[in-house]
Design a protein around this motif. Structure first.
Motif, PDB file in Angstrom:
ATOM      1  N   UNK A 152       0.848  -1.128  -0.014  1.00  0.00           N
ATOM      2  CA  UNK A 152      -0.011   0.035  -0.004  1.00  0.00           C
ATOM      3  C   UNK A 152       0.844   1.329  -0.009  1.00  0.00           C
ATOM      4  N   UNK A 153       1.740   1.433   0.917  1.00  0.00           N
ATOM      5  CA  UNK A 153       2.757   2.493   0.767  1.00  0.00           C
ATOM      6  C   UNK A 153       3.535   2.321  -0.604  1.00  0.00           C
ATOM      7  N   UNK A 185      -7.177   4.475  -6.804  1.00  0.00           N
ATOM      8  CA  UNK A 185      -8.214   3.985  -7.171  1.00  0.00           C
ATOM      9  C   UNK A 185      -9.521   4.502  -7.398  1.00  0.00           C
ATOM     10  N   UNK A 186     -10.364   4.712  -8.476  1.00  0.00           N
ATOM     11  CA  UNK A 186     -11.459   5.440  -8.674  1.00  0.00           C
ATOM     12  C   UNK A 186     -12.797   4.734  -7.849  1.00  0.00           C
ATOM     13  N   UNK A 187     -13.737   5.844  -7.587  1.00  0.00           N
ATOM     14  CA  UNK A 187     -14.962   5.369  -7.183  1.00  0.00           C
ATOM     15  C   UNK A 187     -15.773   4.261  -8.152  1.00  0.00           C
ATOM     16  N   UNK A 188     -15.509   4.439  -9.663  1.00  0.00           N
ATOM     17  CA  UNK A 188     -16.064   3.805 -10.412  1.00  0.00           C
ATOM     18  C   UNK A 188     -15.485   2.334 -10.449  1.00  0.00           C
ATOM     19  N   UNK A 189     -14.318   2.154 -10.227  1.00  0.00           N
ATOM     20  CA  UNK A 189     -13.529   0.683 -10.146  1.00  0.00           C
ATOM     21  C   UNK A 189     -14.275  -0.055  -9.148  1.00  0.00           C
ATOM     22  N   UNK A 227     -19.057   0.305   4.017  1.00  0.00           N
ATOM     23  CA  UNK A 227     -18.283   1.132   3.863  1.00  0.00           C
ATOM     24  C   UNK A 227     -16.893   0.065   4.032  1.00  0.00           C
ATOM     25  N   UNK A 228     -17.087  -0.603   4.974  1.00  0.00           N
ATOM     26  CA  UNK A 228     -15.886  -1.633   5.188  1.00  0.00           C
ATOM     27  C   UNK A 228     -15.624  -2.368   3.990  1.00  0.00           C
ATOM     28  N   UNK A 229     -16.439  -2.767   3.355  1.00  0.00           N
ATOM     29  CA  UNK A 229     -16.471  -3.583   2.303  1.00  0.00           C
ATOM     30  C   UNK A 229     -15.784  -2.686   0.937  1.00  0.00           C
ATOM     31  N   UNK A 230     -16.156  -1.500   1.034  1.00  0.00           N
ATOM     32  CA  UNK A 230     -15.574  -0.553  -0.068  1.00  0.00           C
ATOM     33  C   UNK A 230     -14.065  -0.406   0.392  1.00  0.00           C
ATOM     34  N   UNK A 231     -13.762  -0.073   1.647  1.00  0.00           N
ATOM     35  CA  UNK A 231     -12.241  -0.079   1.854  1.00  0.00           C
ATOM     36  C   UNK A 231     -11.282  -1.256   1.618  1.00  0.00           C
ATOM     37  N   UNK A 232     -12.193  -2.441   1.830  1.00  0.00           N
ATOM     38  CA  UNK A 232     -11.398  -3.624   1.605  1.00  0.00           C
ATOM     39  C   UNK A 232     -11.037  -3.858   0.198  1.00  0.00           C
ATOM     40  N   UNK A 233     -12.070  -3.434  -0.642  1.00  0.00           N
ATOM     41  CA  UNK A 233     -12.225  -3.667  -2.250  1.00  0.00           C
ATOM     42  C   UNK A 233     -11.041  -2.828  -2.650  1.00  0.00           C
ATOM     43  N   UNK A 270      -8.366  -1.502  -1.269  1.00  0.00           N
ATOM     44  CA  UNK A 270      -7.050  -1.769  -0.849  1.00  0.00           C
ATOM     45  C   UNK A 270      -6.583  -2.928  -1.871  1.00  0.00           C
ATOM     46  N   UNK A 271      -7.624  -3.858  -2.261  1.00  0.00           N
ATOM     47  CA  UNK A 271      -7.086  -4.927  -3.173  1.00  0.00           C
ATOM     48  C   UNK A 271      -6.827  -4.539  -4.271  1.00  0.00           C
ATOM     49  N   UNK A 272      -7.594  -3.607  -4.988  1.00  0.00           N
ATOM     50  CA  UNK A 272      -7.652  -2.977  -6.205  1.00  0.00           C
ATOM     51  C   UNK A 272      -6.089  -2.176  -6.403  1.00  0.00           C
ATOM     52  N   UNK A 273      -6.049  -1.579  -5.330  1.00  0.00           N
ATOM     53  CA  UNK A 273      -4.620  -0.684  -5.262  1.00  0.00           C
ATOM     54  C   UNK A 273      -3.410  -1.491  -5.203  1.00  0.00           C
ATOM     55  N   UNK A 274      -3.395  -2.646  -4.582  1.00  0.00           N
ATOM     56  CA  UNK A 274      -2.397  -3.631  -4.614  1.00  0.00           C
ATOM     57  C   UNK A 274      -2.514  -4.375  -5.932  1.00  0.00           C
ATOM     58  N   UNK A 275      -3.482  -4.594  -6.490  1.00  0.00           N
ATOM     59  CA  UNK A 275      -3.540  -5.357  -7.806  1.00  0.00           C
ATOM     60  C   UNK A 275      -2.824  -4.314  -9.072  1.00  0.00           C
ATOM     61  N   UNK A 276      -3.230  -3.206  -8.922  1.00  0.00           N
ATOM     62  CA  UNK A 276      -2.427  -2.071  -9.704  1.00  0.00           C
ATOM     63  C   UNK A 276      -1.112  -1.945  -9.654  1.00  0.00           C
ATOM     64  N   UNK A 277      -0.669  -2.210  -8.520  1.00  0.00           N
ATOM     65  CA  UNK A 277       0.914  -2.003  -8.052  1.00  0.00           C
ATOM     66  C   UNK A 277       1.507  -3.138  -8.746  1.00  0.00           C
ATOM     67  N   UNK A 278       0.813  -4.212  -8.407  1.00  0.00           N
ATOM     68  CA  UNK A 278       1.639  -5.577  -8.786  1.00  0.00           C
ATOM     69  C   UNK A 278       1.712  -5.592 -10.408  1.00  0.00           C
TER      70      UNK A 278
END
Length: 440
Positions: free
Chosen positions: A97-98, A107-111, A143-149, A151-159
């Motif tokens: 994440x860092x 990560x956009x709201x649409x994603x 809201x917690x589900x949104x935060x989790x998703x 985070x997952x998309x952010x890491x996916x994009x990084x990789x």
């Protein structure tokens, strides 16, 4: 660990509802007087650069992981080892994440909304019904589900940016991939279990020997009948350790190169010998295997063209100088010398001299037979054209599958995934080595 990034993220998203429900159960436990008393004693268990991990975060993650292992029928025989693995996973998650934020990934709201919509559809719910259900199961569940998703998309994009985009694919690799599929006449998928005993990037001889001994001990325990998945949870340094080392389904062509030879002769249920790679020592188990069907073969010719400009072309009398040039040409270097031999010809005339790979149906009919009969590393006799004399050089011939654009895209993705699989563990370890990490 083998990395199939897109599929892993998708699978993780599919489990979001289940994991949030588990978190809700845990939240109920935390709400009890005993748990509240423990919260007052919350403390820092690790520091990752400028970010801390609290005991309550680790406990919550431990609970989720324990439930996940239970669902996979993997018993927990060593709680301390599991706790260490869970803490490692939290550290790696924070580091990713860092890193993503540092290089400007967003990560956009649409994603996020698209993924929530997919989860709702999979569970036969509307987005409104999904939100209500999550909020009923736990406070601010949606809201917690949104935060989790997010985070997952952010890491996916990084990789994808740091690893997948660095995995370059050549045309030969694409053709070899398609050819292997043709020869095998199937598209075999395999499911692997994985244990990694990691090595530091500049390991000493003593560290290497110690890691190898650990791998040998684990190999012996597997042969003695101990459960591979349990050993992975307790001892593997791979990023899928908490899933019992399960790498999920992958095509054979996606398997990391250094695994491929080791699993050729394995039957389902068997484990490999110890495999060494730059990231450490690996043990692989062939957990399952399945097959489906494949494509047609064709011949392609890699041609180069050079035009010698001339206003007076006598089709019946080819200049002897050009005949000598074509007859002696037996390498691409000889062909390139034409540019030096005729420097006065405007560059735009021969700017696209590389005609690329072509099947016979994309070669002018008048020379198809000559090209088909000619061996690689040869040139045709000069051909008369309206511009002057054209020299055609055949650099190579290959047999390839008649692949559609979609098949080629799938081949490129599979090859990139395989290369990313080989790079991922090393990249994660390097990320940690370059960070400040302190375990309290």
């Amino acid at each position: 660990m083998a990395l199939r990034m897109t599929k892993l993220i998708q699978n993780s998203l599919k489990k979001t509802l289940q994991m949030l429900a588990l978190s809700a159960s845990f939240a109920t436990i935390v709400a009890s007087p005993t748990a509240s008393a423990e919260q007052l004693l919350d403390k820092v268990v690790a520091v990752v650069n400028d970010q801390i991990i609290l005991k309550s975060q680790l406990d919550s993650k431990m609970f989720e992981q324990a439930q996940s292992l239970k669902a996979q029928n993997i018993p927990i025989s060593d709680t301390a080892a599991l706790r260490s693995q869970v803490l490692d996973s939290l550290i790696f998650e924070i580091l990713q994440e860092q890193r993503a934020k540092m290089i400007g990934i967003h990560v956009s709201d649409d994603e996020i909304n698209n993924q929530l919509q997919a989860i709702a559809q999979e569970n036969k719910l509307s987005l409104y019904e999904l939100r209500n259900r999550l909020n009923i199961e736990m406070a601010n569940g949606f809201e917690k589900a949104r935060e989790r998703i997010e985070k997952q998309i952010l890491i996916q994009k990084l990789r994808e940016r740091e690893i997948l985009s660095q995995a370059q694919v050549t045309e030969n690799e694409i053709q070899n991939y398609l050819k292997r599929q043709k020869l095998a006449n199937n598209n075999t998928q395999i499911r692997l279990g994985h244990i990694l005993i990691a090595l530091p990037e500049s390991a000493t001889a003593q560290q290497r020997e110690q890691a190898l001994n650990t791998a040998k001990q684990l190999k012996q325990r597997i042969e003695n009948g101990e459960d591979f998945n349990q050993l992975a949870v307790r001892h593997s340094d791979g990023a899928r350790a908490l899933q019992g080392g399960d790498l999920g389904w992958m095509n054979e062509q996606e398997v990391p190169t250094f695994f491929a030879d080791a699993i050729v002769d394995l039957s389902v249920g068997q484990s490999s010998a110890i495999i060494e790679s730059p990231s450490g020592f690996h043990l692989i188990k062939l957990m399952d295997k399945q097959s489906s069907g494949a494509g047609n073969e064709q011949v392609q010719y890699h041609l180069y063209r050079f035009i010698v400009l001339s206003d007076k072309v006598d089709r019946m009398n080819t200049p002897q100088q050009l005949l000598d040039i074509t007859q002696s040409m037996d390498s691409i270097q000889d062909f390139q010398k034409l540019f030096e031999r005729y420097p006065d010809i405007p560059k735009e005339v021969n700017a696209e001299s590389d005609l690329g790979w072509r099947t016979l149906d994309r070669i002018p009919p008048v020379i198809q037979n000559d090209v088909a009969k000619m061996g690689a590393k040869n040139a045709l006799p000069p051909l008369a054209t309206d511009q002057g004399w054209m020299i055609l050089y055949l650099d190579d011939v290959r047999k390839t599958t008649d692949a559609s654009d979609q098949e080629r895209k799938e081949a490129i993705q599979a090859i990139r995934s395989r290369k990313a699989n080989e790079m991922f563990d090393l990249w994660l370890r390097r990320l940690r080595d370059e960070a400040y990490v302190q375990i309290k």
